[in-house]
Write a protein that holds these residues in place. Structure first.
Motif, short mmCIF file in Angstrom:
data_model
loop_
_atom_site.label_atom_id
_atom_site.label_comp_id
_atom_site.label_asym_id
_atom_site.label_seq_id
_atom_site.Cartn_x
_atom_site.Cartn_y
_atom_site.Cartn_z
N ASP A 1 61.43 45.19 25.74
CA ASP A 1 62.13 46.09 26.65
C ASP A 1 63.55 46.39 26.15
O ASP A 1 64.01 47.52 26.23
CB ASP A 1 62.18 45.49 28.06
CG ASP A 1 62.83 46.43 29.05
OD1 ASP A 1 62.38 47.59 29.16
OD2 ASP A 1 63.80 46.00 29.71
N GLU B 1 60.82 39.94 26.59
CA GLU B 1 61.94 40.73 27.08
C GLU B 1 62.54 41.59 25.97
O GLU B 1 63.03 42.69 26.22
CB GLU B 1 63.01 39.83 27.69
CG GLU B 1 64.12 40.66 28.29
CD GLU B 1 65.03 39.90 29.22
OE1 GLU B 1 66.17 40.33 29.36
OE2 GLU B 1 64.59 38.90 29.81
N ALA C 1 65.27 36.46 31.94
CA ALA C 1 64.00 36.20 31.26
C ALA C 1 63.34 34.95 31.81
O ALA C 1 64.00 33.94 32.03
CB ALA C 1 64.24 36.02 29.76
#
Length: 168
Positions: A128, A125, A166
């Motif tokens: 990103d 994650e 997540a």
């Protein structure tokens, strides 16, 4: 049952996520005061996402029989500069978070494979998270002092949808 070192490491990550949530909430309030409502909204959503990460880590620690230690968060700034400077701070902070998860994952990979799997989700994650922050910094840099361009970016950031947590 978590060993003490892994438990301490996870509690450090819980603290980082708690601090991140508080930092982004402070940034949101700051930009809202400057009438950058889209950027403020984006940062508020980011604050909530970090809180979700913290809660996921808390649940993991308790599910593994560990003890959660939540410490107070540091006082936050009340001035983060212009929007570009604010998002440069976001990017810098996300890089710090990524590095913290990398170090934690490295330790867990050697000492607790189950924890390493959980931390891998957070590391994925973070790719990103950093990319989003970098894009915003790049776009604000391109906008420079062009008020219309900054307001367009502000409107776009206000359209952010909440992301799934997540690993789940």
């Amino acid at each position: 049952m978590l060993n003490e070192q892994v438990e301490n490491l996870l509690n450090d990550l819980i603290q980082i996520e708690n601090n991140s949530s508080t930092l982004y909430l402070a940034m949101s309030a700051y930009l809202a005061n400057l009438n950058y409502t889209g950027m403020a909204s984006w940062l508020r959503a980011q604050s909530e996402e970090e809180r979700t990460h913290m809660l996921k880590l808390i649940d993991y620690v308790t599910d593994r029989g560990g003890r959660v230690t939540i410490k107070s968060t540091p006082d936050q700034l009340i001035d983060f500069g212009n929007p570009l400077e604010t998002f440069e701070k976001v990017l810098e902070h996300e890089r710090f978070v990524t590095n913290s998860y990398r170090q934690a994952h490295s330790f867990a990979a050697q000492n607790d494979p189950q924890t390493a799997v959980i931390l891998q989700d957070f590391l994925r994650e973070q790719v990103d998270e950093e990319a989003q922050a970098q894009t915003i910094v790049d776009r604000l840099s391109i906008a420079g002092s062009n008020a219309a361009a900054i307001l367009t970016i502000d409107q776009e950031l206000g359209q952010r949808q909440a992301a799934a947590p997540a690993g789940g």
